[in-house]
Design a protein around this motif. Sequence first.
Motif, short mmCIF file in Angstrom:
data_model
loop_
_atom_site.label_atom_id
_atom_site.label_comp_id
_atom_site.label_asym_id
_atom_site.label_seq_id
_atom_site.Cartn_x
_atom_site.Cartn_y
_atom_site.Cartn_z
N GLU A 173 35.37 32.26 36.18
CA GLU A 173 36.26 33.28 35.54
C GLU A 173 36.31 34.30 36.52
OE1 GLU A 173 34.43 33.40 31.69
OE2 GLU A 173 33.05 34.71 32.22
N HIS A 174 37.70 34.99 36.86
CA HIS A 174 37.80 35.66 37.63
C HIS A 174 38.87 36.85 36.96
CE1 HIS A 174 35.83 33.79 40.92
NE2 HIS A 174 36.55 32.68 40.74
N GLY A 175 38.76 38.17 37.29
CA GLY A 175 39.68 39.21 36.58
C GLY A 175 38.94 39.69 35.52
N LEU A 176 37.70 39.44 35.31
CA LEU A 176 36.96 40.06 34.12
C LEU A 176 35.85 40.99 34.62
CD1 LEU A 176 36.31 36.64 32.25
CD2 LEU A 176 38.21 38.29 31.92
N GLU A 177 35.16 41.62 33.57
CA GLU A 177 34.07 42.73 34.02
C GLU A 177 33.12 41.96 34.87
OE1 GLU A 177 32.39 46.24 34.08
OE2 GLU A 177 34.15 45.89 33.67
N GLY A 199 41.84 42.51 34.61
CA GLY A 199 43.35 42.33 35.25
C GLY A 199 43.76 41.05 34.90
N THR A 200 44.74 40.45 35.56
CA THR A 200 44.85 38.94 35.59
C THR A 200 43.78 38.10 35.64
OG1 THR A 200 47.22 39.66 36.37
CG2 THR A 200 46.32 37.39 36.27
N ALA A 201 43.48 37.50 34.41
CA ALA A 201 42.30 36.61 34.30
C ALA A 201 42.53 35.03 34.65
CB ALA A 201 41.56 36.91 33.16
N LYS A 202 41.71 34.66 35.36
CA LYS A 202 41.82 32.93 35.44
C LYS A 202 40.50 32.41 35.07
CE LYS A 202 43.05 29.42 38.93
NZ LYS A 202 43.15 29.13 40.44
N ILE A 203 40.66 31.46 34.29
CA ILE A 203 39.59 30.87 33.64
C ILE A 203 39.48 29.35 33.75
CG2 ILE A 203 37.94 30.38 31.57
CD1 ILE A 203 38.58 33.40 32.41
#
Length: 216
Positions: A173-177, A199-203
Amino acid sequence: MACKVLVVCVVCGSPVVASADLLRRLAGECDYVVAVDRGLDALLSAGLGCDVYVGDADTVSDAGRALVDAATDFEVERHDPYKDYTDLALALESVRRRWPGAELVATCATGGRPDMALSVLGLLAGYEDAPIWIAEDKVVARILHAGETWTIEGAEGKTFSIIAIAPGTVVSEHGLEWELDHSPLGLLADMGISNVVRGTAKIQVHTGTAIAYLYK
């Protein structure tokens, strides 16, 4: 092209259903609406109907049962209350049979009796035909199977959680805290709870199955 089907399934013991505004919006976004037993009452309260009713009519209101008994505007799959499967299981089989590969949106599917709520989650997780969503007034969730990705845009500052619901689940997961990169998640463990979208998050789920929650 695959269609999108709204499944309205009120968990047994739950006094709370989705708001009329949410039901109307979801129905407008979907090609077909399936009412699962008492889900018909939720639709009627929002001024909506359904395309198919599935259930044994043991929890639907008297008014809803009367409509089922005299149905002319929708199809009815009426089942005996003494059956081996829940109404939702039968409804999912109906969706598979009628609209193969349909994307599924479930609502009124949380709360109520915890045993029934877990069963609902398990049944929805077993639907691997196409993307599957759970949409409620305060949260939208997606069940992600191996190889599936959810890209989230325009949700900065919102709370996000992901929970493994199958053994051997690995996610990124990216775009997260707090980000993860091919990280294993223990079954029903708390590692992915209460993150924040930055931001734009990709899971992405690489193996296993997880349910991802985005709170509104």
